[in-house]
Design a protein around this motif. Structure first.
Motif, PDB file in Angstrom:
ATOM      1  N   LYS A  75      -8.266   1.304 -17.871  1.00 45.55           N
ATOM      2  CA  LYS A  75      -7.491   2.538 -17.650  1.00 45.55           C
ATOM      3  C   LYS A  75      -8.310   3.769 -18.054  1.00 45.55           C
ATOM      4  O   LYS A  75      -8.322   4.776 -17.354  1.00 45.55           O
ATOM      5  CB  LYS A  75      -6.195   2.486 -18.476  1.00 45.55           C
ATOM      6  CG  LYS A  75      -5.044   1.832 -17.724  1.00 45.55           C
ATOM      7  CD  LYS A  75      -3.701   2.273 -18.235  1.00 45.55           C
ATOM      8  CE  LYS A  75      -3.215   1.332 -19.321  1.00 45.55           C
ATOM      9  NZ  LYS A  75      -1.804   1.555 -19.676  1.00 45.55           N
ATOM     10  N   ALA A 126     -11.094   4.301 -15.443  1.00 45.52           N
ATOM     11  CA  ALA A 126     -10.560   4.828 -14.179  1.00 45.52           C
ATOM     12  C   ALA A 126     -10.160   6.295 -14.327  1.00 45.52           C
ATOM     13  O   ALA A 126     -10.192   7.058 -13.351  1.00 45.52           O
ATOM     14  CB  ALA A 126      -9.364   4.000 -13.727  1.00 45.52           C
ATOM     15  N   TYR A 175     -13.913   6.313  -9.821  1.00 46.36           N
ATOM     16  CA  TYR A 175     -14.209   5.412 -10.938  1.00 46.36           C
ATOM     17  C   TYR A 175     -13.222   4.243 -10.916  1.00 46.36           C
ATOM     18  O   TYR A 175     -12.013   4.429 -10.750  1.00 46.36           O
ATOM     19  CB  TYR A 175     -14.123   6.135 -12.281  1.00 46.36           C
ATOM     20  CG  TYR A 175     -15.320   7.019 -12.540  1.00 46.36           C
ATOM     21  CD1 TYR A 175     -16.441   6.509 -13.183  1.00 46.36           C
ATOM     22  CD2 TYR A 175     -15.333   8.343 -12.119  1.00 46.36           C
ATOM     23  CE1 TYR A 175     -17.565   7.311 -13.394  1.00 46.36           C
ATOM     24  CE2 TYR A 175     -16.450   9.148 -12.320  1.00 46.36           C
ATOM     25  CZ  TYR A 175     -17.562   8.621 -12.960  1.00 46.36           C
ATOM     26  OH  TYR A 175     -18.660   9.408 -13.162  1.00 46.36           O
ATOM     27  N   VAL A 176     -13.762   3.043 -11.064  1.00 49.03           N
ATOM     28  CA  VAL A 176     -12.935   1.842 -11.040  1.00 49.03           C
ATOM     29  C   VAL A 176     -13.104   1.130 -12.382  1.00 49.03           C
ATOM     30  O   VAL A 176     -14.230   0.830 -12.797  1.00 49.03           O
ATOM     31  CB  VAL A 176     -13.366   0.908  -9.885  1.00 49.03           C
ATOM     32  CG1 VAL A 176     -12.622  -0.418  -9.932  1.00 49.03           C
ATOM     33  CG2 VAL A 176     -13.139   1.595  -8.545  1.00 49.03           C
ATOM     34  N   GLY A 177     -11.988   0.876 -13.060  1.00 49.59           N
ATOM     35  CA  GLY A 177     -12.072   0.259 -14.379  1.00 49.59           C
ATOM     36  C   GLY A 177     -12.481  -1.199 -14.322  1.00 49.59           C
ATOM     37  O   GLY A 177     -13.407  -1.633 -15.021  1.00 49.59           O
ATOM     38  N   SER A 226      -5.969   0.822 -12.098  1.00 49.10           N
ATOM     39  CA  SER A 226      -7.345   0.985 -12.592  1.00 49.10           C
ATOM     40  C   SER A 226      -8.338   0.093 -11.844  1.00 49.10           C
ATOM     41  O   SER A 226      -9.454  -0.104 -12.300  1.00 49.10           O
ATOM     42  CB  SER A 226      -7.398   0.675 -14.088  1.00 49.10           C
ATOM     43  OG  SER A 226      -6.919  -0.627 -14.326  1.00 49.10           O
ATOM     44  N   GLY A 239      -9.036   0.597  -8.482  1.00 50.52           N
ATOM     45  CA  GLY A 239      -9.442   1.286  -7.255  1.00 50.52           C
ATOM     46  C   GLY A 239      -8.512   0.933  -6.111  1.00 50.52           C
ATOM     47  O   GLY A 239      -7.783  -0.057  -6.179  1.00 50.52           O
TER      48      GLY A 239
END
Lengths: 453, 316
Positions: free
Chosen positions: A187, A190, A196-198, A254, A256
């Protein structure tokens, strides 16, 4: 009108089929004299586009041939080393190497289809075999019979971007140990901004099912029953895998918005520096560094969360022998593999040379020997010549002692294809019914396994 | 029939050698005259035999065998067919393939025709616009498909950016079971509309201009001219293209292979893609061939209709 395009794409598929189908002649290799000259073809020679590794390979071939003047090694280069699309075609067309490269995933299928030579009566001459990890050797065994030797071995972990951890206010030296911690970290990553992808996850091209298995094993679950006859993933552990992904995707947002990711997608995202975490082994870091513009310094690997005392899906690669190879070729091939893939300080373990060439040294793979004498020797050489930040892999290495490596299930690709459906459902549909998905997948998997057994 | 030709064909009664030296000479001359044609014919026959007919025959054989390509194949009757039919993805693959073909008819068949009509009516920049329309065909299919992978990106993709600019909600495109197949049809249409448009345009330009002039004199507008002149005059070519379109779209492979891997939830698994999965991912050439044979039989029906229609057109 689509005629020309369709014609071309179908021609591609048919063409591969043609080569595979049409050339099934029974070419018999003549068995050479016991001490006569023998030439072996070996797969996975580094391509010319990878000059340092190529140079090392050629030097090794020269050194080996000097020690064994009767043997000529002819490397066959390709990138990637194996393309499943052409495997059958090469075998049928008689162009399969005498010593051919395989991923663990395909070994079981190749043995079942009798597409590799039984090397049981020759493998005893390879001294390091006794020190190889039993679970690693078992990949290439069917009962008492042996069909190949390993080159690389690892198990799954959690790969994470240390740089993004720092940016998100997380401690890269203390990566997540539980799935709740993964979600919390994802989280924060992201939230760094758009794109941004967690936490990234696969769900297409059979890779979704593959990672489902990895996460299932790490929770203590199994893909199939002990006798391999029925599916066993419709369990609390299997449900937990999907529920966790569903929450991370939809409750936390988170993961994407782009899904149906396949192998290369996550690599590219990791290399691009906007992906925080993914399930993967240390070889992911190597790939991201070599092929996707990442930097070793930016990545770390730890164990799969909550896998302590449980299992981890093992992966790796190795070599098997052409079923038409003569005994002399098999013996020569085994000598080459012993020299190039299994001897500390030589071939792939010649870390002194790797450092001199500026190639990465220090990754905790391959782990072929565990804690046996050759294993310790390799680890010590690795430390001595390390060029990558070995501390980044410490959490992964530290966890290894308490995690059992677990092999892929029978009919792996078919089961992965079935589980792609469940993985893609929870990642693309907010209202995905996990119980129903697992029920459907179980019923499909049981049919596949029933056919197999 | 000429005298010389008759001599070549009919042996003379009572002669020991049915062909006189004159006959041989005529035959030689006939062969010599057509040597180039025979050469081209042989080359074509060899190519078809090697790359079309032989694989088809081998596919039929393989569909009744278990084969590891090391030992001779083992005959298993209809086992491979039973296996693939029992596969839950089998039904999904046929339904998706039919849906893809249906959608491709609605979108991919109509758009090139409309474009061709518009191009035909234009007075200026015809050549330039034809070039623009044909441009996507020149892109390698893989490049074109991967270009759309970016367009369809739910976050930074071109299409969702456009929707956002128009204050419309974003779509999931490939990531939703309801839009994935349509998204593939859009890619396919874009990639291939150039060829269709040019063929339609050629057909349109063969329509005598005086028919349009008469229609105009009778007060027909654009729509009426299209309806009463263009469509009747191009009826046969439209039918031929329709059948070719069905045959081609039922073999859809590259779009699901590169864009969706058959997902989400098997929503884009097609027969050709499943065939590929069996043969190359599962190593089951028997299953893959069985699927291929089933597809071939279905396509054979459409191909037969196509042949009849094209014969009619030739006789017209």
């Amino acid at each position: 009108m689509t005629t020309t395009r369709r014609g071309l794409s179908l021609l591609l598929v048919m063409g591969l089929g043609l080569v595979a189908a049409s050339c099934g002649s029974d070419e018999k290799k003549s068995a050479g004299a016991a001490d006569g000259p023998v030439t072996i073809t070996v797969g996975c020679e580094p391509p010319k586009s990878n000059p340092k590794e190529r140079e090392a390979w050629e030097a090794d071939v020269a050194a080996f041939q000097k020690a064994h003047p009767n043997i000529t090694v002819e490397g066959k280069d390709a990138f990637p080393c194996i393309n499943p699309d052409t495997f059958q075609a090469k075998l049928a067309g008689g162009t399969q190497e005498d010593v051919f490269y395989v991923y663990y995933t395909d070994v079981r299928k190749i043995i079942e289809k009798k597409q590799a030579a039984d090397i049981s009566q020759y493998v005893g001459s390879v001294k390091p075999v006794n020190d190889l990890r039993k679970d690693v050797m078992s990949v290439f065994k069917d009962g008492d019979q042996t069909y190949g030797l390993p080159r690389n071995n690892y198990n799954m972990g959690l790969v994470y971007n240390r740089k993004l951890f720092t940016q998100a206010g997380l401690d890269p030296a203390n990566p997540p140990k539980t799935w709740d911690e993964v979600r919390a970290a994802a989280k924060k990553i992201a939230a760094l901004g758009p794109g941004y992808v967690g936490f990234g996850e696969y769900s297409a091209g059979n890779t979704g099912g593959w990672h489902f298995a990895a996460e299932l094993y790490a929770r203590g679950g199994s893909m199939v029953s002990d006798d391999g006859k029925t599916a066993a993933f419709k369990s609390d552990e299997g449900k937990a895998v999907l529920e966790n992904l569903k929450r991370t995707r939809w409750d936390d947002n988170s993961m994407g918005s782009k899904q149906l990711l396949q192998w290369e997608d996550l690599m590219r995202m990791m290399g691009g520096g906007k992906l925080g975490m993914m399930i993967g082994a240390p070889d992911v870091v190597q790939s991201v560094n070599n092929d996707f513009k990442g930097r070793f310094d930016d990545y770390g690997v730890t164990a799969v969360p909550e896998s302590d005392g449980k299992s981890s899906l093992s992966g790796g690669d190795g070599y098997m022998f052409n079923p038409k190879a003569s005994p002399e070729k098999i013996k020569a091939g085994l000598l080459w593999l012993e020299f190039h893939e299994l001897t500390p300080g030589q071939g792939q373990f010649n870390y002194a040379r790797s450092k001199e060439q500026g190639r990465p040294v220090g990754l905790p793979i391959p782990d072929l020997y565990g804690n046996s004498a050759p294993g310790n020797e390799i680890n010590s050489l690795r430390k001595q010549y390390a060029t990558v930040p070995v501390d980044n892999f410490t959490p992964y290495v530290a966890a290894q002692g308490n995690i059992t490596n677990k092999l892929e299930p029978p009919k792996a690709q078919e089961l992965y294809a079935v589980l792609d459906v469940a993985m893609s459902a929870v990642l693309t549909r907010k209202d995905a019914d996990i119980d129903k998905l697992l029920n459907d997948a179980e019923s499909k998997a049981n049919k596949i396994l029933a056919k197999n057994t | 029939m000429t005298v010389t030709e008759e001599r070549v064909r009919r042996p003379q009664p009572g002669a020991t050698d049915p062909r006189s030296p004159d006959d041989h000479g005529a035959l030689r001359r006939a062969v010599g005259r057509n040597l180039t044609a025979y050469g081209f014919l042989c080359a074509a026959l060899i190519c078809f035999a090697l790359f079309s007919w032989y694989p088809m025959i081998r596919e039929i054989v393989l569909s009744f065998q278990q084969n590891n390509f090391v030992d001779p194949g083992e005959w298993v009757g209809f086992d491979n067919f039973r296996t693939v039919i029992a596969d839950p993805a089998f039904r999904a693959a046929w339904l998706n393939t039919a849906a893809f073909s249906g959608l491709a008819l609605v979108i991919g068949y109509a758009v090139p025709f409309v474009l061709a009509v518009v191009l035909n009516e234009l007075k200026h920049a015809k050549a330039y616009l034809r070039f623009v329309v044909y441009l996507p065909v020149m892109l390698p299919p893989a490049v074109a498909v991967l270009l759309f992978k970016w367009f369809y990106d739910p976050g930074a993709g071109l299409f969702n950016q456009a929707l956002d600019a128009a204050h419309l909600p974003p779509l999931s495109w490939l990531d939703s079971t309801s839009t994935a197949l349509v998204s593939l049809v859009i890619v396919s249409t874009w990639m291939n509309l150039g060829t269709g448009t040019l063929i339609y345009l050629a057909a349109l330009q063969s329509i005598p201009g005086d028919l349009y002039e008469s229609a105009e004199l009778d007060g027909a507008g654009l729509f009426k001219r299209v309806w009463h002149v263009t469509i009747p005059q191009t009826k046969l070519i439209l039918l031929v293209m329709l059948l070719l379109q069905v045959v081609a779209t039922m073999q859809v492979f590259i779009e699901p292979y590169l864009l969706t891997g058959g997902g989400p939830e098997n929503a884009t698994v097609t027969v050709a893609y499943l065939m590929y999965q069996y043969a190359f991912n599962f190593g089951d050439f028997g299953g893959g061939s069985a699927l291929g044979l089933m597809l071939m039989i279905v396509l054979l029906v459409f191909s037969t209709i196509y042949l009849r229609v094209s014969r009619e057109e030739a006789e017209r």
